[in-house]
Write a protein that holds these residues in place. Structure first.
Motif, mmCIF file in Angstrom:
data_model
loop_
_atom_site.group_PDB
_atom_site.id
_atom_site.type_symbol
_atom_site.label_atom_id
_atom_site.label_comp_id
_atom_site.label_asym_id
_atom_site.label_seq_id
_atom_site.Cartn_x
_atom_site.Cartn_y
_atom_site.Cartn_z
ATOM 1 N N PRO A 1 0.839 -1.205 0.000
ATOM 2 C CA PRO A 1 0.000 0.000 0.000
ATOM 3 C C PRO A 1 0.871 1.250 0.000
ATOM 4 C CG PRO A 1 0.034 -1.017 2.172
ATOM 5 C CD PRO A 1 0.784 -1.945 1.257
ATOM 6 N N LEU A 2 0.436 2.258 -0.744
ATOM 7 C CA LEU A 2 1.177 3.512 -0.861
ATOM 8 C C LEU A 2 0.320 4.659 -0.351
ATOM 9 C CD1 LEU A 2 2.799 2.973 -4.388
ATOM 10 C CD2 LEU A 2 3.840 2.628 -2.131
ATOM 11 N N PRO A 3 0.895 5.818 -0.134
ATOM 12 C CA PRO A 3 0.122 6.944 0.409
ATOM 13 C C PRO A 3 -1.096 7.275 -0.442
ATOM 14 C CG PRO A 3 2.479 7.416 0.499
ATOM 15 C CD PRO A 3 2.326 6.140 -0.271
ATOM 16 N N PRO B 1 -5.070 6.059 -6.757
ATOM 17 C CA PRO B 1 -6.267 5.919 -5.918
ATOM 18 C C PRO B 1 -7.530 5.990 -6.766
ATOM 19 C CG PRO B 1 -4.735 7.486 -4.955
ATOM 20 C CD PRO B 1 -4.233 7.176 -6.332
ATOM 21 N N PRO B 2 -8.642 5.419 -6.296
ATOM 22 C CA PRO B 2 -9.869 5.451 -7.090
ATOM 23 C C PRO B 2 -10.409 6.864 -7.224
ATOM 24 C CG PRO B 2 -10.305 4.613 -4.879
ATOM 25 C CD PRO B 2 -8.819 4.724 -5.020
ATOM 26 N N LEU C 1 -1.691 1.860 -4.705
ATOM 27 C CA LEU C 1 -1.164 0.497 -4.566
ATOM 28 C C LEU C 1 0.015 0.327 -5.501
ATOM 29 C CD1 LEU C 1 -1.450 -2.503 -3.553
ATOM 30 C CD2 LEU C 1 -2.922 -2.862 -5.554
ATOM 31 N N GLY C 2 1.079 -0.282 -5.003
ATOM 32 C CA GLY C 2 2.223 -0.610 -5.839
ATOM 33 C C GLY C 2 2.327 -2.118 -6.033
ATOM 34 N N LEU C 3 2.507 -2.548 -7.279
ATOM 35 C CA LEU C 3 2.660 -3.966 -7.622
ATOM 36 C C LEU C 3 3.994 -4.145 -8.331
ATOM 37 C CD1 LEU C 3 -0.942 -4.692 -8.989
ATOM 38 C CD2 LEU C 3 -0.040 -5.239 -6.712
ATOM 39 N N ALA D 1 9.596 2.994 -3.806
ATOM 40 C CA ALA D 1 8.181 3.093 -4.157
ATOM 41 C C ALA D 1 7.432 3.999 -3.189
ATOM 42 C CB ALA D 1 7.555 1.699 -4.171
ATOM 43 N N VAL D 2 7.757 3.933 -1.904
ATOM 44 C CA VAL D 2 7.095 4.792 -0.927
ATOM 45 C C VAL D 2 7.427 6.257 -1.183
ATOM 46 C CG1 VAL D 2 7.016 5.414 1.520
ATOM 47 C CG2 VAL D 2 6.916 3.011 0.831
#
Length: 535
Positions: A329-331, A400-401, A335-337, A364-365
């Protein structure tokens, strides 16, 4: 007068003849005696030689088959089959000592199910008759006997071992399989025979009850003990030999016992089997250690992100390859994959995989919204700290959505790759590979750079990220492997299209069906399949 020459046997030098000039013996021997006995003794010797050759051939064939087994389960089953053929038994079981590196008892049966072995475990430990010290007149009728392997010339049928009470059974005593309670102590590789269990004195009634229930009337047990002793000389600091690694017992449906020749062959075979099993135990322990380390370096669970459901399937090759994955999970709800691989296998590759994944997480963060920057920093770190290694990697940033204009639930996914396979997007209206730019793996160029691509998965669509091992294990060319993967994704049943777990299982079953008689084309390759379903 010279003494007659005995007949020659192929490969055997005849005895040295007596000198030509000798004094007459004090008691004259009839000259016809040697001539009369020589043909018979020569025939007997030829028969013995033929028997020895036959025994050696049998042992060679059986040990060759055992040496081709590559894992403990296959080796134990081959040991049981070969031993049953040598001693003339129909059933049996073998167990490995938990202190031998496996960490827990390993028991395999031949002609015995789990319920049968469970019944055997209920036998009380003190089932063998007690006697003290060796006997001089041989064993009494219907009592357990010990027999060790002998040389081919010692098939004389004599009893050659002391009785041992159950509490003298040594460190292999039987919290594991009660049939092996009364084996000799470690260092004594002789076997134990119960030739007539229904008529044997001193057995616990429960032992007879279990034998009657399972339908066996006699047993023959042998320890599996390597001949390696404590090291000495220049190797004094080396670890000691494996010692006793387990034991095997074969069961007869009727009162019976193997003859001296069968016991000798079975003892020789079990000696070789113990050495082979000791090597497999050590190898299995090393593999388990690498696998445990590898699992600890990968995510223990997948994150729960609103609007995205994740599933992963991971199969490690026997040498512990360098493929890895991550989902973090990212800020701001992003989401990071990530997925990638190190160009190596074994413990070193596993350790490098952990370092690479930890570094990617940090980048990534800090800058996950720019996948190209994440991979660029990762490439610089790899080139400076591990210049001898190269790696492939793919990173996807799922925004994010609600970030797409006019869309309440839409998402944008930004993808950048470094020498890794393009992800596959699957939905009701399309099944296609994402057109990522062609780029070199990390560490191959002086300065890595490649543009990113943006995709907009619709609600109900799924992204598949996978390792190249999934393609290699098919045994096909890369073009055909890609087509096979696409076809598998396109044939996901309609009822399973919204379940990432079901999608992952279907794709793996279709791309890598279980082979009928062996391993996949390249079992050494790691397989990683990461599934992200957008709701």
């Amino acid at each position: 007068m010279t003494s007659p020459h005995p007949p020659k046997v192929a490969g055997i030098n005849p005895p040295v003849p007596a000198p030509a000039h000798t004094s007459a013996p004090a008691v004259p021997t009839p000259p016809t005696a040697p001539e009369a006995s020589s043909p018979a003794s020569g025939t007997l010797f030829q028969d013995r030689l033929a028997g020895w050759v036959s025994d050696l051939t049998t042992l060679h064939e059986l040990t060759e088959r055992l040496s081709r087994t590559a894992d403990l389960d296959a080796a134990l089953r081959e040991l049981l089959r070969a031993g049953a053929s040598l001693v003339g038994a129909g059933r049996g079981l073998v167990t490995l000592h938990p202190d031998s590196g496996t960490g827990h008892p390993v028991t395999v049966g031949l002609g015995l199910g789990h319920a049968d072995i469970g019944h055997i475990e209920t036998i009380p430990p003190a089932h063998a008759p007690r006697t003290h010290g060796p006997t001089t007149n041989g064993p009494p009728a219907h009592s357990p006997r010990t027999h060790g392997p002998r040389s081919p010339s010692q098939y004389d049928g004599q009893y050659d071992g002391p009785y041992l009470a159950p509490d003298d059974a040594g460190p292999f005593g039987s919290p594991y399989v009660r049939l092996l309670d009364d084996l000799p102590p470690e260092g004594d590789r002789s076997g134990r025979i119960h030739p007539d269990i229904p008529g044997e004195d001193g057995l616990d009634p429960r032992y007879r009850e279990v034998a009657a229930r399972l339908g066996y009337a006699a047993s023959y047990a042998l320890p599996l003990e390597s001949a390696a002793g404590p090291p000495s000389g220049p190797d004094a600091d080396a670890p000691p030999g494996a010692g006793r690694v387990g034991a095997a017992v074969w069961l007869y449906d009727e009162p019976a016992e193997p003859n001296e020749r069968q016991r000798h062959l079975a003892g020789l075979y079990c000696g070789y089997a113990a050495e082979h099993l000791a090597r497999l135990i050590e190898l299995t322990g090393a593999r388990d250690t690498v696998a445990a380390l590898r699992e600890e370096l990968l995510p223990s669970r997948l994150p729960h992100i609103p609007g995205i459901r994740l599933a992963v399937r991971h199969r490690t090759g026997p040498r512990g390859g360098g493929n890895w994955f991550d989902a973090l999970p990212l800020p701001e709800g992003a989401l990071g994959l990530a997925i990638g691989g190190i160009t190596d296998s074994g413990p070193g590759a596993v350790a490098a995989t952990g370092r690479l994944r930890a570094s990617l997480r940090a980048y990534a963060v800090m800058e996950g919204e720019d996948p190209v920057a994440v991979l660029s920093d990762l490439e610089l770190l790899l080139r400076l700290t591990e210049p001898a290694r190269t790696a492939t990697a793919l990173f996807a940033y799922c925004e994010p959505p609600g970030t797409l204009p006019g869309e309440g639930r839409g998402r944008k996914v930004v993808v950048a790759g470094a020498g890794h396979c393009s992800p596959l997007i699957v939905g009701p209206g399309r099944v296609e590979y994402v057109e990522t730019s062609l780029s070199a793996p990390l560490g191959m160029l002086a300065c890595w750079e490649a543009p990113s691509v943006e995709i907009e998965p619709e609600p109900g669509e799924t992204l598949l990220f996978y390792s190249d091992g999934l393609l290699h294990r098919t045994g096909d060319s890369m073009d055909r492997a890609f087509a096979r993967l696409r076809s598998a994704a396109a044939t996901v049943p309609r009822s399973a299209r919204r379940d990432p777990e079901a999608i992952a299982d279907h794709v793996l079953r279709t791309v890598l069906p279980e082979p009928e008689g062996g391993d996949p084309a390249d079992p050494a390759e790691d397989v990683v399949l990461l599934v992200a379903h957008f709701e």
